[in-house]
Motif scaffolding. Structure first.
Motif, PDB file in Angstrom:
ATOM      1  N   MET A   1      -7.106   8.688   1.918  1.00  0.00           N
ATOM      2  CA  MET A   1      -7.097  10.089   1.730  1.00  0.00           C
ATOM      3  C   MET A   1      -5.571  10.522   2.223  1.00  0.00           C
ATOM      4  O   MET A   1      -5.239  11.583   1.639  1.00  0.00           O
ATOM      5  N   GLY A   2      -4.878   9.846   2.910  1.00  0.00           N
ATOM      6  CA  GLY A   2      -3.473  10.084   3.158  1.00  0.00           C
ATOM      7  C   GLY A   2      -2.795   9.767   2.054  1.00  0.00           C
ATOM      8  O   GLY A   2      -1.821  10.631   1.619  1.00  0.00           O
ATOM      9  N   VAL A   3      -2.922   9.009   0.988  1.00  0.00           N
ATOM     10  CA  VAL A   3      -2.282   8.851  -0.319  1.00  0.00           C
ATOM     11  C   VAL A   3      -2.502  10.148  -1.081  1.00  0.00           C
ATOM     12  O   VAL A   3      -1.494  10.680  -1.833  1.00  0.00           O
TER      13      VAL A   3
ATOM     14  N   ILE B   1       3.615  16.274  -2.425  1.00  0.00           N
ATOM     15  CA  ILE B   1       4.847  15.890  -3.455  1.00  0.00           C
ATOM     16  C   ILE B   1       4.722  16.786  -4.688  1.00  0.00           C
ATOM     17  O   ILE B   1       5.445  17.296  -5.066  1.00  0.00           O
ATOM     18  N   GLY B   2       3.392  16.806  -5.321  1.00  0.00           N
ATOM     19  CA  GLY B   2       3.225  17.722  -6.702  1.00  0.00           C
ATOM     20  C   GLY B   2       3.300  19.262  -6.495  1.00  0.00           C
ATOM     21  O   GLY B   2       4.349  19.555  -7.034  1.00  0.00           O
ATOM     22  N   ALA B   3       3.031  19.971  -5.298  1.00  0.00           N
ATOM     23  CA  ALA B   3       3.411  21.039  -5.049  1.00  0.00           C
ATOM     24  C   ALA B   3       4.800  21.423  -4.684  1.00  0.00           C
ATOM     25  O   ALA B   3       5.638  22.333  -5.124  1.00  0.00           O
ATOM     26  N   ILE B   4       5.427  20.545  -4.051  1.00  0.00           N
ATOM     27  CA  ILE B   4       6.929  20.727  -3.847  1.00  0.00           C
ATOM     28  C   ILE B   4       7.816  20.480  -5.032  1.00  0.00           C
ATOM     29  O   ILE B   4       8.576  21.158  -5.449  1.00  0.00           O
ATOM     30  N   TRP B   5       7.300  19.712  -5.917  1.00  0.00           N
ATOM     31  CA  TRP B   5       7.824  19.307  -7.120  1.00  0.00           C
ATOM     32  C   TRP B   5       7.817  20.471  -8.043  1.00  0.00           C
ATOM     33  O   TRP B   5       8.570  20.741  -8.907  1.00  0.00           O
TER      34      TRP B   5
END
Length: 305
Positions: free
Chosen positions: A37-39, A46-50
Motif C-alpha cells: 500500500m505504501g508503494v 509522484i504521479g500527481a506531482i509529475w
C-alpha cells in the motif's frame, strides 16, 4: 550422543542466526500489506506531482476532505457534536481558494469556516435550548480545521512556490522524502533497538532509539535532496532535514495523544496495513507548513537580490 546433540545444536538455524541482532519490539503491522500500500500511495503522489499543480491540488483537496471526514467521524462516535459534511467541504475549499488567492485566500476561508462553526454550534439545539459542551466542541472543531486543512493547504501551495534554482515540485518531493525517511528510520531503529520511551505518557511505543533513527535517516535525506533537487548546500539540507524530523515527530505525538484521549488505536481502516489516512498524514502536515515558509523566504530573498 551428547556431543552429537551439541554439534547439532550449534549448527541449528536458530544458533547460526544467534549472532544477528534480534528485534526488541513487534512491528505491529502486516508488513507485506503495508509495504504494498505504501508503494501504491507513493506512486499516486509522484504521479500527481509529475502531472502538474492542478492534479496535485486535486489530490491534496481529496485527502483533506477524507481526513477531515475520518477525524470528525471518530469524534462524533465519542459524543463530540461537529458537522462532518460542512467541515470536510470547508477543508476542500481552503485548498482550492489558495490556488487563486495564495495564503491570503487561505486565511480568509479559514476564518470564515471558524465563524461558521462557532455560530452553527451555538444554535445546534435551536433557539430555545442551550448548546451542550459548546466550548469543548467549538475548540476541538477549530483544532481540526487547523490541524488538517490549514496545514495541508501549505503542501498544496508548495507546487506554486519556486526559486531560481528549483521548482515547486522539487520542494514537495524534498519535504515528503524527508518525512518518509524519518518514518522509516524511526520504525527500523524503534523495532530493532527501542527500549527507552521518549514520551511514555503520550506514545509508549515511541523510543529515543527510534528518534535517533529518524534523525539519521531524515538529515541524510535532507542533505541529499536539497543538494540534488533544490541545488543548495548539503549542510543546509541536513539542517532542514533535522527540522522536518522534529516536525514529523511532534506531529506523530499530537496524533497519538488525540487517539489516546479517544481510546482508539487507529483513526480508521481506510488504508490497509496503515490504519487511517491521518495515521499517514500526521507527520506530513506540520512539515509541509515549515517547508512552505522556508521556500517562500528563499524565493523572496532571491527576488530582492
Amino acid at each position: 550422543m551428547r556431543e552429537e546433540s551439541m554439534v547439532a545444536d550449534a549448527n541449528s538455524p536458530q544458533r547460526r542466526r544467534g549472532h544477528l541482532p534480534q528485534p526488541k519490539n513487534n512491528a505491529g503491522r502486516n508488513l507485506p500489506v503495508a509495504i504494498g500500500m505504501g508503494v501504491f500511495l507513493g506512486a499516486l503522489v509522484i504521479g500527481a506531482i509529475w502531472a502538474g499543480p492542478f492534479w496535485w491540488y486535486l489530490l491534496v483537496s481529496v485527502a483533506v476532505a477524507c481526513a477531515t471526514w475520518e477525524v470528525v467521524g471518530r469524534l462524533r462516535e465519542h459524543s463530540y457534536h461537529l458537522p462532518k459534511y460542512s467541515m470536510s467541504a470547508w477543508g476542500a475549499v481552503m485548498v482550492w481558494v489558495s490556488w487563486f488567492a495564495d495564503a491570503k485566500g487561505l486565511v480568509a476561508v479559514f476564518v470564515t469556516a471558524v465563524l461558521a462553526l462557532m455560530f452553527g454550534r451555538l444554535f445546534h439545539n435551536g433557539r430555545h435550548r442551550p448548546p451542550i459542551n459548546y466550548l469543548r466542541d467549538t475548540a476541538v472543531g477549530i483544532f481540526v480545521l487547523t490541524w488538517i486543512p490549514l496545514f495541508a493547504t501549505f503542501a498544496a501551495m508548495l507546487s506554486t512556490v519556486s526559486t531560481p534554482f528549483a521548482s515547486g515540485a522539487a520542494s514537495i518531493v524534498t519535504f515528503m522524502l524527508c518525512v518518509v525517511a524519518s518514518d522509516v528510520g524511526g520504525f527500523i531503529a524503534g523495532v530493532m533497538f527501542g527500549s527507552h520511551p521518549m514520551a511514555p505518557a503520550v506514545s509508549p511505543k515511541k523510543s529515543w532509539e527510534g528518534f535517533a533513527g529518524s534523525v539519521l535517516f531524515g538529515t541524510v535525506t535532507g542533505a541529499l535532496t536539497v543538494h540534488y533537487l533544490l541545488h543548495h548546500h548539503a549542510w543546509i539540507g541536513a539542517i532542514m532535514g533535522f527540522i522536518l524530523v522534529i516536525c514529523a515527530t511532534l506531529g506523530d505525538l499530537v496524533e497519538s495523544q488525540f487517539k489516546r484521549e479517544l481510546g482508539i488505536k487507529d483513526m480508521s481502516s481506510m488504508i490497509p496495513g496503515h490504519g487511517g489516512l491521518m495515521d499517514r498524514l500526521d507527520g506530513m502536515l506540520p512539515a509541509a507548513m515549515v517547508t512552505w515558509v522556508a521556500m517562500t523566504l528563499l524565493a523572496t530573498q532571491h527576488s530582492l537580490i
